[in-house]
Motif scaffolding. Structure first.
Motif, mmCIF file in Angstrom:
data_model
loop_
_atom_site.group_PDB
_atom_site.id
_atom_site.type_symbol
_atom_site.label_atom_id
_atom_site.label_comp_id
_atom_site.label_asym_id
_atom_site.label_seq_id
_atom_site.Cartn_x
_atom_site.Cartn_y
_atom_site.Cartn_z
ATOM 1 N N THR A 153 0.911 -0.599 10.788
ATOM 2 C CA THR A 153 0.804 -1.253 9.505
ATOM 3 C C THR A 153 1.223 -2.712 9.678
ATOM 4 O O THR A 153 1.896 -3.069 10.646
ATOM 5 C CB THR A 153 1.689 -0.575 8.457
ATOM 6 N N ARG A 178 2.814 -4.223 2.156
ATOM 7 C CA ARG A 178 2.402 -3.614 3.417
ATOM 8 C C ARG A 178 0.895 -3.366 3.400
ATOM 9 O O ARG A 178 0.331 -2.967 2.381
ATOM 10 C CB ARG A 178 3.163 -2.302 3.610
ATOM 11 N N ALA A 180 -2.211 -1.302 5.426
ATOM 12 C CA ALA A 180 -2.446 -0.190 6.348
ATOM 13 C C ALA A 180 -3.914 0.184 6.336
ATOM 14 O O ALA A 180 -4.633 -0.045 5.352
ATOM 15 C CB ALA A 180 -1.608 1.027 5.945
ATOM 16 N N HIS A 183 -2.760 5.014 3.856
ATOM 17 C CA HIS A 183 -1.416 5.585 3.791
ATOM 18 C C HIS A 183 -1.450 7.114 3.752
ATOM 19 O O HIS A 183 -0.462 7.751 3.380
ATOM 20 C CB HIS A 183 -0.669 5.038 2.569
ATOM 21 N N ILE A 263 3.766 3.787 11.210
ATOM 22 C CA ILE A 263 4.054 3.593 9.790
ATOM 23 C C ILE A 263 5.498 3.975 9.500
ATOM 24 O O ILE A 263 6.070 4.804 10.218
ATOM 25 C CB ILE A 263 3.077 4.424 8.916
#
Length: 496
Positions: A153, A178, A180, A183, A263
């Motif tokens: 991430t 954040r 990514a 998730h 993560i």
């Protein structure tokens, strides 16, 4: 005719289209006085966002959750998970809000999430907030991991909130933005498997396949193909962790992303002195997630993932179990293959094979016995690969240098069988053996400067260094130095 300005963030959401059981829609809790600490302009542009489309003050409002942009559909994701081996049926985003998704400039879909944005229905009595220290730690380490070439991430922004959070004491509050690939976690699948919701499992599997592994949709057994894709991604990821001495610290199933990205950094750390049993996390009392246990724990998590997919693999339960078991068991071989590749490159081999396991393990044993700094040893080997006289600089790291002497003879013999020239080999090694990592004592120092003196300068300087890990300028050489005994960090802590 006036052409309307484009939305600051071009949201294009898919997870929000999934049924209500997958998430809870809610907005972040506002904060009184948000201010940007750091804003990742390069990542912004990569996401197709113009960082100059709003003022810094306006971006602070967005990344604090005070201002919801057009196209954003804030939600908290539902998931379950095994935490240190114990199943918890209801976890979910207790202090995170998914603002939405964007399709970046390379056509890849990415999540944008606030972490520390207030209570959600999954908060389990917590305040849903984050303190400044953990936000700075995740920002630093996630960006360092990306720079090291490890799927991770990313950090888009960090903002201070203008209000304290109460932990053992009152601490400055902050929120991390954040980014990514998604998730979705192993625990997301567990959430629906535990409830026996086969329809939701199928929808989730299709969503993950479409987003991360589209080729699996065309396979004879899409559920099995999805399992194989995730097993392979995790085998490669953990091998890359091991190659830089990274210890995740809390490898629970709710912290394993099915995308294959690192993560939830929490109490993560990088080893200084090499030891396979090294643990930093204050909550890992039994050493479940020690450095050397990480491959085993990844396979354990994948077994839990496989259990959730059984109804999607084969209509016959026994057949499904047999197929899934074989795939999970293949993790060990897959991991070793990736690990040999990673370590072979670190040792300057143009093509490593299984016969090199003894050479790799021999160095690690010598490093353990000699109490050698992991990063510094491999970095100095780059110089030794180019000039045998530099063996002495490696040798000096060992408390038992004769162990290095014996290993170095084997290494030299192996290098003579390899076609690379010494200069080419050293250059390649310097591209995989970092000069600098976010050493724990350095991370703690910059957090202390931000907390105690309100000075983000040391954080920004360290961030600049770890985002360029392969070379160090003359003024930054101190960042490669291991900690003194007084600086050594023995424990790291979760940010909750």
């Amino acid at each position: 005719m006036t052409i309307p300005a484009p939305d600051p963030i071009p949201f294009s959401n898919t997870y929000a289209r999934l049924p209500e059981a997958f998430h809870v829609r809610l907005n972040p809790d506002p904060v009184p006085d948000p201010s940007l600490i750091e804003f990742n302009h390069d990542l912004c542009r990569e996401l197709g966002i113009d960082p100059l489309s709003l003022t810094p003050e306006a971006w602070a409002q967005v990344f604090a959750g005070n201002r919801i942009l057009p196209g954003s559909e804030p939600l908290a994701m539902a998931y379950a998970g095994h935490q240190f081996g114990h199943f918890v049926p209801r976890l979910g985003d207790g202090r995170a809000i998914l603002l939405g998704e964007v399709v970046d400039v390379r056509g890849q879909r990415r999540d944008i999430q606030l972490k520390g944005s207030g209570r959600t229905p999954f908060s389990r009595g917590g305040d849903g907030r984050a303190a400044l220290g953990p936000v700075l730690r995740e920002y630093l380490v996630s960006e360092a991991m990306h720079a090291l070439g490890i799927p991770s991430t990313r950090a888009l922004a960090a903002v201070s909130t203008g209000e304290p959070v109460l932990r053992d004491t009152a601490l400055p509050g902050a929120i991390l933005t954040r980014v990514a690939a998604s998730h979705v976690r192993v625990g997301t699948f567990q959430h629906f498997a535990m409830r026996g919701d086969r329809a939701a499992l199928g929808q989730l599997a299709d969503h993950v396949a479409d987003r991360h592994y589209p080729w699996t949709r065309e396979a004879d057994r899409p559920g099995l193909a999805l399992l194989e894709a995730v097993v392979e991604a995790q085998a490669r990821l953990v091998a890359l962790w091991m190659g830089v001495g990274f210890i995740h610290g809390v490898m629970n199933t709710d912290n394993m992303a099915v995308s294959g990205q690192t993560i939830d950094f929490g109490p993560c750390a990088f080893m200084d002195v090499y030891h396979p049993d090294q643990v930093f996390s204050a909550i890992d009392i039994q050493g479940r997630y020690a450095y050397g246990n990480q491959p085993t724990m990844a396979q354990w998590n994948l077994a839990r993932f496989a259990e959730t997919l059984l109804p999607l693999i084969h209509s016959d339960e026994n057949q499904s179990l047999e197929l899934a078991t074989d795939l999970v068991n293949s993790f060990s071989e897959r991991f070793v293959r990736h690990w040999i590749d990673v370590m072979g490159l670190k040792l300057g081999l143009s093509a490593a094979d299984k016969g090199d396991i003894a050479l790799i393990q021999g160095l690690l044993r010598a490093m353990e016995q000699g109490q050698v700094d992991f990063t510094l040893c491999f970095r100095r080997l780059c110089d030794a690969a180019e000039d045998e006289a530099e063996d002495e600089s490696v040798r000096q790291l060992f408390t038992q240098p004769e162990a290095f002497d014996a290993w170095a003879m084997q290494w030299r013999s192996r290098l003579r069988q390899d076609p690379l020239s010494s200069g080419e080999r050293a250059a390649r090694m310097r591209r995989v053996n970092p000069a600098c990592i976010p050493r724990n004592h350095r991370v703690e120092q910059v957090i202390a400067a931000a907390l105690e003196a309100g000075d983000p300068g040391p954080f920004r300087r360290l961030l600049g260094v770890v985002c360029n890990p392969w070379t160090l300028g003359e003024a930054d050489q101190a960042y490669a130095r291991p900690p003194t005994p007084a600086e050594r960090v023995y424990q790291t802590f979760c940010g909750t």
